[in-house]
Design an enzyme around this catalytic site. Structure first.
Site, PDB file in Angstrom:
ATOM      1  N   HIS A  40       0.860  -1.193  -0.048  1.00  0.00           N
ATOM      2  CA  HIS A  40      -0.190  -0.030  -0.059  1.00  0.00           C
ATOM      3  C   HIS A  40       0.706   1.189   0.097  1.00  0.00           C
ATOM      4  O   HIS A  40       0.284   2.342  -0.166  1.00  0.00           O
ATOM      5  CB  HIS A  40      -0.909   0.031   1.116  1.00  0.00           C
ATOM      6  CG  HIS A  40      -1.920   1.072   1.166  1.00  0.00           C
ATOM      7  ND1 HIS A  40      -2.761   1.515   0.391  1.00  0.00           N
ATOM      8  CD2 HIS A  40      -1.995   2.224   2.194  1.00  0.00           C
ATOM      9  CE1 HIS A  40      -3.398   2.578   0.385  1.00  0.00           C
ATOM     10  NE2 HIS A  40      -2.820   3.052   1.608  1.00  0.00           N
ATOM     11  N   CYS A  41       2.171   1.308   0.215  1.00  0.00           N
ATOM     12  CA  CYS A  41       3.013   2.463   0.480  1.00  0.00           C
ATOM     13  C   CYS A  41       3.963   2.781  -0.795  1.00  0.00           C
ATOM     14  O   CYS A  41       3.430   3.731  -1.442  1.00  0.00           O
ATOM     15  CB  CYS A  41       3.873   2.103   1.763  1.00  0.00           C
ATOM     16  SG  CYS A  41       2.966   2.069   3.382  1.00  0.00           S
ATOM     17  N   ILE A  42       4.782   1.930  -1.077  1.00  0.00           N
ATOM     18  CA  ILE A  42       5.703   2.518  -2.103  1.00  0.00           C
ATOM     19  C   ILE A  42       5.012   2.845  -3.443  1.00  0.00           C
ATOM     20  O   ILE A  42       5.534   3.827  -4.175  1.00  0.00           O
ATOM     21  CB  ILE A  42       7.055   1.458  -2.184  1.00  0.00           C
ATOM     22  CG1 ILE A  42       7.485   1.170  -0.902  1.00  0.00           C
ATOM     23  CG2 ILE A  42       8.159   2.017  -3.122  1.00  0.00           C
ATOM     24  CD1 ILE A  42       7.681   2.129   0.011  1.00  0.00           C
TER      25      ILE A  42
ATOM     26  N   ILE B 271       2.338   3.905  -4.253  1.00  0.00           N
ATOM     27  CA  ILE B 271       1.447   4.933  -4.054  1.00  0.00           C
ATOM     28  C   ILE B 271       1.769   6.170  -3.370  1.00  0.00           C
ATOM     29  O   ILE B 271       1.586   7.421  -3.958  1.00  0.00           O
ATOM     30  CB  ILE B 271       0.075   4.613  -3.452  1.00  0.00           C
ATOM     31  CG1 ILE B 271      -0.551   3.046  -4.119  1.00  0.00           C
ATOM     32  CG2 ILE B 271      -1.188   5.532  -3.070  1.00  0.00           C
ATOM     33  CD1 ILE B 271      -1.686   2.588  -3.425  1.00  0.00           C
ATOM     34  N   ASP B 272       1.999   6.279  -2.313  1.00  0.00           N
ATOM     35  CA  ASP B 272       2.514   7.388  -1.627  1.00  0.00           C
ATOM     36  C   ASP B 272       3.367   8.442  -2.059  1.00  0.00           C
ATOM     37  O   ASP B 272       3.003   9.489  -2.198  1.00  0.00           O
ATOM     38  CB  ASP B 272       3.107   6.938  -0.119  1.00  0.00           C
ATOM     39  CG  ASP B 272       2.142   5.909   0.776  1.00  0.00           C
ATOM     40  OD1 ASP B 272       1.075   6.063   0.341  1.00  0.00           O
ATOM     41  OD2 ASP B 272       2.625   5.307   1.818  1.00  0.00           O
TER      42      ASP B 272
END
Length: 428
Positions: free
Chosen positions: A259-261, A263-264
């Site tokens: 969910h992080c790399i 998208i963020d």
């Protein structure tokens, strides 16, 4: 003290359990009634969280779960841990944050604390969330209730990583808000790192993830460049990481997941445009990492061609559906993209992942919903024309894979220490 944690996923549930272990009474809130029921029965839906841990805290009365947001009026603090995805146009989608704020606001008591942990662009907490909380509660942030941002730092595959021992960055809307948030987290976390504002805390989380995205893109690009020169990037990295200063290893792969790399970093790219700024490193890294599945597809085609087989009508087994080793989290996994790509070229695709026995419905890859993990045995593995290692789970027996498979494309260097017949493994 009694608190509420909204969003009982990979961030919210471990945080809830840590507070409960620290003698804080925790009310977990989630819109998913199935999750709530499982938790109240002492069961777990996340692989690395033991059911016994949940059951013990439920029995002690320190943790319970509910779908009723009206129960916010029972608590002194609310921590929001909800998703922050991208839209189809690759723009930030903070609707989960805003809708949670609207659901929480009518039940906030005077003096309560609201903390956002969801990764987002600078300004979300003190602008977007603050407005809906103030409108829904009739109170003012910094005067009638406290507001803060504290980014999550969850590392689910690392057994040495514990919520309690990971330093916690905290930024408040006012100094009083910061003090209140520090007091809350100080009950459950060993080390706190106060910063001057919510925006600094939001920017800190983005920097952490952008750092990883850019460096992974670098080694992914070097993998292709060095590969053209006949140089193994994995051997290069192993040699380089012996340097005791000025270097830390990052590793190539089939693309970014989680969910992080993936998208963020684009939350900052979007926000930077408001200030007339471009984020060229971030955008280039995104392009390189997004292209990796196409590179892997080409290696798959080359490996099949070496056996006088076409990708069209071949049987492909993808090993590892989760986005990283030893977890059951397949959000944004590049394995889905790889399955899509080989399917579009006419191949029959299956997968094996002991952590993901069946594919759940997803917005982007709905056609794979309900597909089950192939059983691990010699007959099954040998029936595929090619096995593609997308995620290197430690529980997979790679020597058996070497013995049983006809051809292997390895994106994770999983076969490096395995005895295998010459020409059977293709690095990608």
């Amino acid at each position: 003290m009694k608190i509420a944690v909204v969003g009982l996923g990979y961030v919210g549930l471990p945080l809830s359990l840590q507070f409960a272990r620290s003698c804080v009474t925790v009310l977990g809130l989630d819109v998913d009634a199935t999750k709530v029921q499982l938790l109240n029965e002492g069961q777990s839906y996340i692989k690395h969280i033991e059911p016994s841990t949940i059951a013990e805290l439920v029995r002690s009365g320190k943790f319970s779960a509910s779908t009723e947001f009206s129960r916010i009026k029972e608590v002194e603090a609310v921590i929001i841990c909800v998703p922050t995805p991208l839209t189809k146009n690759r723009e930030p989608d903070i609707s989960f944050v805003i809708n949670t704020g609207r659901a929480v606001a009518p039940y906030l008591s005077k003096g309560a604390l609201v903390v956002l942990e969801s990764t987002t662009y600078p300004g979300t907490t003190d602008e977007d969330l603050r407005v809906v909380l103030e409108e829904g509660s009739g109170m003012k942030a910094g005067l009638d209730f406290h507001l803060a941002f504290s980014p999550e730092r969850e590392d689910p595959a690392n057994r040495e990583s514990k919520v309690k021992s990971i330093p916690k960055v905290v930024g408040g809307y006012t100094q009083a808000c910061l003090a209140r948030a520090m007091s809350l987290y100080g009950q459950a976390i060993d080390e706190l790192v106060p910063v001057s504002s919510c925006r600094v805390a939001e920017a800190t989380k983005l920097l952490e993830n952008i750092f990883r995205s850019v460096n992974i893109a670098l080694v992914n690009e070097l993998k292709i460049v060095y590969g053209a020169m006949g140089i193994d990037i994995w051997e290069v990295i192993e040699a380089a990481k012996t340097k005791p200063f000025g270097f830390m290893p990052f590793y190539p792969g089939p693309g970014l997941g989680g969910h992080c790399i993936p998208i963020d970093p684009f939350y900052l790219t979007w926000k930077a445009r408001e200030f007339g700024q471009r984020t060229r490193f971030i955008e280039l890294a995104g392009e390189i990492n997004t292209r990796m599945p196409e590179h892997i597809l080409n290696r798959v085609a080359d490996a099949l061609n070496s056996q006088r087989k076409a990708l069209n009508s071949s049987k492909i087994l993808v090993v590892g559906l989760a986005y990283k080793p030893n977890v059951d989290d397949e959000r944004e996994s590049p394995s889905y993209v790889l399955m899509d790509l080989v399917s579009q070229r006419g191949a029959e695709v299956e997968y094996h992942d002991p952590y993901v026995p069946m594919i759940k419905p997803t917005r982007e890859h709905a056609r794979f919903a309900g597909k089950k993990s192939v059983d691990w045995n010699a007959g099954n593995i040998a029936s595929f024309d090619l096995v593609l290692i997308a995620t290197n789970h430690a529980c997979v027996n790679y020597q058996e894979l070497a013995d049983w498979a006809r051809c292997i494309v390895d994106t994770r260097n999983a076969m490096a220490s395995v005895q295998v017949a010459p020409g059977k493994v293709w690095k990608a």
